[in-house]
Design an enzyme around this catalytic site. Structure first.
Site, PDB file in Angstrom:
ATOM      1  N   HIS A 173       0.652  -0.700   0.415  1.00 14.58           N
ATOM      2  CA  HIS A 173      -0.021   0.018   0.211  1.00 14.58           C
ATOM      3  C   HIS A 173       0.913   1.051  -0.062  1.00 14.58           C
ATOM      4  O   HIS A 173       1.748   1.622   0.517  1.00 14.58           O
ATOM      5  CB  HIS A 173      -1.089   0.008   1.585  1.00 14.58           C
ATOM      6  CG  HIS A 173      -2.053  -1.237   0.876  1.00 14.58           C
ATOM      7  ND1 HIS A 173      -2.464  -1.299   1.937  1.00 14.58           N
ATOM      8  CD2 HIS A 173      -2.745  -1.586  -0.054  1.00 14.58           C
ATOM      9  CE1 HIS A 173      -3.400  -2.441   1.469  1.00 14.58           C
ATOM     10  NE2 HIS A 173      -3.512  -2.380   0.634  1.00 14.58           N
TER      11      HIS A 173
ATOM     12  N   GLU B  12       2.330   3.798   3.381  1.00 11.41           N
ATOM     13  CA  GLU B  12       1.842   3.049   4.244  1.00 11.41           C
ATOM     14  C   GLU B  12       4.250   3.265   3.981  1.00 11.41           C
ATOM     15  O   GLU B  12       4.883   2.203   4.121  1.00 11.41           O
ATOM     16  CB  GLU B  12       1.856   1.779   4.556  1.00 11.41           C
ATOM     17  CG  GLU B  12      -0.115   1.412   4.194  1.00 11.41           C
ATOM     18  CD  GLU B  12      -0.282   0.531   4.507  1.00 11.41           C
ATOM     19  OE1 GLU B  12       0.542  -0.811   4.576  1.00 11.41           O
ATOM     20  OE2 GLU B  12      -1.527   0.090   4.396  1.00 11.41           O
TER      21      GLU B  12
ATOM     22  N   ARG C  73      -3.593   4.639  -1.810  1.00  9.62           N
ATOM     23  CA  ARG C  73      -3.018   3.164  -1.447  1.00  9.62           C
ATOM     24  C   ARG C  73      -3.099   1.902  -2.044  1.00  9.62           C
ATOM     25  O   ARG C  73      -2.071   1.370  -2.520  1.00  9.62           O
ATOM     26  CB  ARG C  73      -3.967   3.089  -0.462  1.00  9.62           C
ATOM     27  CG  ARG C  73      -4.432   1.740  -0.157  1.00  9.62           C
ATOM     28  CD  ARG C  73      -6.103   1.805   0.471  1.00  9.62           C
ATOM     29  NE  ARG C  73      -6.518   0.411   0.814  1.00  9.62           N
ATOM     30  CZ  ARG C  73      -6.120  -0.602   1.783  1.00  9.62           C
ATOM     31  NH1 ARG C  73      -5.313  -0.216   3.005  1.00  9.62           N
ATOM     32  NH2 ARG C  73      -6.563  -1.591   1.566  1.00  9.62           N
TER      33      ARG C  73
ATOM     34  N   HIS D  90       2.968  -4.235   6.652  1.00  8.00           N
ATOM     35  CA  HIS D  90       2.389  -3.001   5.902  1.00  8.00           C
ATOM     36  C   HIS D  90       2.517  -2.247   7.628  1.00  8.00           C
ATOM     37  O   HIS D  90       3.252  -2.514   8.483  1.00  8.00           O
ATOM     38  CB  HIS D  90       0.689  -3.227   6.040  1.00  8.00           C
ATOM     39  CG  HIS D  90       0.563  -4.929   4.761  1.00  8.00           C
ATOM     40  ND1 HIS D  90      -0.028  -4.290   3.889  1.00  8.00           N
ATOM     41  CD2 HIS D  90       0.855  -5.355   4.787  1.00  8.00           C
ATOM     42  CE1 HIS D  90      -0.129  -4.480   2.673  1.00  8.00           C
ATOM     43  NE2 HIS D  90       0.152  -5.466   3.190  1.00  8.00           N
TER      44      HIS D  90
ATOM     45  N   GLU E 286       2.023  -5.191  10.345  1.00  7.64           N
ATOM     46  CA  GLU E 286       1.412  -4.112  10.722  1.00  7.64           C
ATOM     47  C   GLU E 286       2.794  -3.090  11.110  1.00  7.64           C
ATOM     48  O   GLU E 286       2.336  -3.545  13.308  1.00  7.64           O
ATOM     49  CB  GLU E 286       0.173  -3.769  11.055  1.00  7.64           C
ATOM     50  CG  GLU E 286      -1.361  -4.889   9.550  1.00  7.64           C
ATOM     51  CD  GLU E 286      -1.406  -3.938   9.170  1.00  7.64           C
ATOM     52  OE1 GLU E 286      -0.958  -2.705   8.687  1.00  7.64           O
ATOM     53  OE2 GLU E 286      -2.623  -4.038   8.129  1.00  7.64           O
TER      54      GLU E 286
END
Length: 426
Positions: free
Chosen positions: A185, A188, A243, A313, A387
Site C-alpha cells: 500500500h 505506508e 493506497r 504493512h 502491521e
C-alpha cells in the site's frame, strides 16, 4: 508542463489557464483536513459511520473501508475540510465519541519529514523517493556482491522495474529461503523504510552478529523493497494518501486496485469491493494487477525453496497470519500462533512496543484476496503480515524520527521468525 503566468497585462487571459495548470500539477494539499478517531459503541453508531462514507468523501485509515467497521473498534477517518461541518453535526447528533487525531493534516504531512539532515542521498533514517531507492538497489548490491544478487521480477503497470534482492552467502547450491515484501500500500511509508533497513542490517552485521551470520550462511532472503512502485511514486508527486496501484480500469475513471485484495485466496468474497472507485477494490480478477502477477509468478516458480512469506504493512502494531478470508483456523494454527508470540516478545524486548498477534479474520476483520493467505494455501507454511507502528497517533504519517526504533525492533521479530524456520524446515 506547468507554466506560470505572471505578466500583469495578460493576467486576465491567463488566469483561467493558470488555475487549470495549478490543478494539474500541484500535489494534493490537505490544509484544514482532519483525522478523527471514532468509537462506535452500538449498531446505530456503525450505521452512521457507514453512511458518512456515502455522504462525505471520507478516507478510511482504519479499518480499510466503511463496511469493515464494527462495534467497539477504533475507527480512524480522514475528513476533508469541506466535509467537516456535516461530519461534526452528524457525530454530535449521534452522541458518538470522537477524538481529533490531526487538527490539520497538511501540517502533519510536512511534519513527518522531521529528520533535519538535508541530503539528496539515500538515508536509512529518512523516507527515500523511488528514484533514490532505485539507485540504492543497484549500489548496495554492487557493493556487497558476495552476499547480494539482484534481479527484476517484472515491470509495474507504468513500466518501472520490480527489483528483487537475494541476500545470503553464495554457496552454489539451493538454500531454504524467506520471501519478504514491503510497500503493498503506497501510503505506508514506514514499510518501504524497513525493507531497506533490513537489507543494510543483513550485510553490515554479517560476520559480527552470530545470529545474522548463521541465517545468511544457511538460508537466503528474497527482499522486494517496494511492491507497489507506481503508487509509491504517486504518493511523492501527487497524493500522499494514495493506497492502491495505478492501473486503468475499463469502464471507470477511477484508478487502481488494492493489491492486497487481488490474490487468489477467497478472492473478493469478503472485506473487499468490486467497485473500482473503492480503496479496497479487488481488481477485475485475481492477479489482474501486473505487480500481483509478477510476485505470484516468482513465488510459484520458487515454491520448493521458499519456506516463509513475510509481507510488511502499517499501521496498528499487529503480527497476523492466516486466515483472513475465512474464520476457520489454519491447519498449522497453534504453531503459527506460538511463533508469532515469540516474535512479538522479541520485538517488545527493545523498546517495550506492544504488538498483538493472531489470525487476520478474528484479530482485525475478514478480508479476502490477501497475499499472505494465498502464499499459505500455496504451501508456504510460515506466512505472516506485519502491521508496523504506530497505533494511530501518527498513522500513515509516522515521523522519520521513529524509523530507526521501528526498524530496530522489527528486525528482532523477523530474525526470530527466520531462525525458527531454519530450525523447523519442512
Amino acid at each position: 508542463m506547468c507554466v506560470e503566468h505572471n505578466h500583469t497585462g495578460k493576467m486576465k487571459v491567463f488566469l483561467l489557464l493558470g488555475l487549470v495548470a495549478v490543478a494539474l500539477c500541484e500535489p494534493t494539499k490537505f490544509v484544514g483536513d482532519k483525522v478523527l478517531r471514532l468509537k462506535p459503541l452500538n449498531d446505530e453508531h456503525v450505521t452512521i459511520i457507514r453512511e458518512l462514507g456515502q455522504k462525505v468523501k471520507v478516507d478510511f485509515w482504519r479499518p480499510d473501508s466503511s463496511d469493515l467497521v464494527s462495534t467497539g473498534m477504533n475507527v480512524d477517518i480522514h475528513v476533508p475540510a469541506a466535509g467537516l461541518d456535516m461530519v461534526f453535526t452528524i457525530l454530535q447528533q449521534s452522541g458518538m465519541e470522537a477524538k481529533v487525531m490531526f487538527e490539520d493534516l497538511q501540517e502533519a504531512v510536512e511534519a513527518q519529514m522531521d529528520n533535519m539532515r538535508v541530503t539528496k542521498a539515500h538515508d536509512y533514517t529518512k523516507y527515500n523517493s523511488w528514484a533514490t531507492i532505485n539507485d540504492w538497489v543497484v549500489s548496495i548490491s554492487s557493493a556487497n556482491a558476495n552476499l547480494i544478487s539482484r534481479q527484476v521480477i517484472g515491470n509495474t503497470y507504468e513500466g518501472r522495474p520490480m527489483h528483487l534482492l537475494k541476500i545470503g552467502k553464495k554457496t552454489g547450491s539451493a538454500k531454504p529461503a524467506v520471501f519478504m515484501d514491503c510497500g503493498f500500500h503506497a501510503r505506508e511509508w514506514i514499510t518501504h523504510a524497513f525493507c531497506q533497513w533490513f537489507v543494510n542490517e543483513a550485510v553490515s552485521t554479517y560476520g559480527s552478529d552470530p545470529e545474522m551470520t548463521n541465517l545468511l550462511d544457511r538460508m537466503d532472503f528474497f527482499v522486494l523493497p517496494v511492491f507497489n512502485i507506481d503508487g509509491y511514486e504517486y504518493t511523492w508527486t501527487k497524493d500522499r494518501m494514495w493506497r492502491k496501484t495505478r492501473s486503468r480500469n475499463s469502464g471507470s475513471s477511477c484508478i487502481g486496485a488494492d493489491p492486497n485484495r487481488n490474490f487468489d485466496a477467497g478472492w473478493c468474497t469478503t472485506g473487499a469491493s468490486s467497485n473500482p472507485c473503492s480503496d479496497t477494490y479487488c481488481g477485475s480478477s485475481p492477479e489482474s494487477e501486473i505487480e500481483s502477477k509478477n510476485l505470484a509468478n516468482f513465488i510459484r516458480t520458487n515454491k520448493s525453496i521458499i519456506k516463509a512469506y513475510l509481507t510488511v504493512h502499517s499501521y496498528s502494531q499487529l503480527l497476523l497470519f492466516p486466515y483472513s478470508y475465512k474464520y476457520g483456523l489454519a491447519a498449522d494454527h497453534s504453531e503459527l500462533l506460538s511463533v508469532s508470540q515469540g516474535a512479538i516478545a522479541a520485538l517488545r524486548s527493545l523498546y517495550g512496543t506492544r504488538y498483538t498477534s493472531g489470525p487476520g479474520a478474528t484479530t482485525i476483520y475478514p478480508a479476502a484476496g490477501g497475499s499472505d493467505d494465498w502464499a499459505y494455501d500455496l504451501g508456504v507454511k510460515y506466512s505472516y503480515t506485519f502491521e508496523l507502528r504506530d497505533e494511530g497517533r501518527y498513522g500513515f504519517l509516522l515521523p522519520e524520527s521513529q524509523i530507526k526504533p521501528t526498524c530496530e525492533e522489527t528486525m528482532l521479530a523477523v530474525k526470530y521468525i527466520a531462525s525458527y524456520v531454519l530450525n523447523n524446515l519442512y
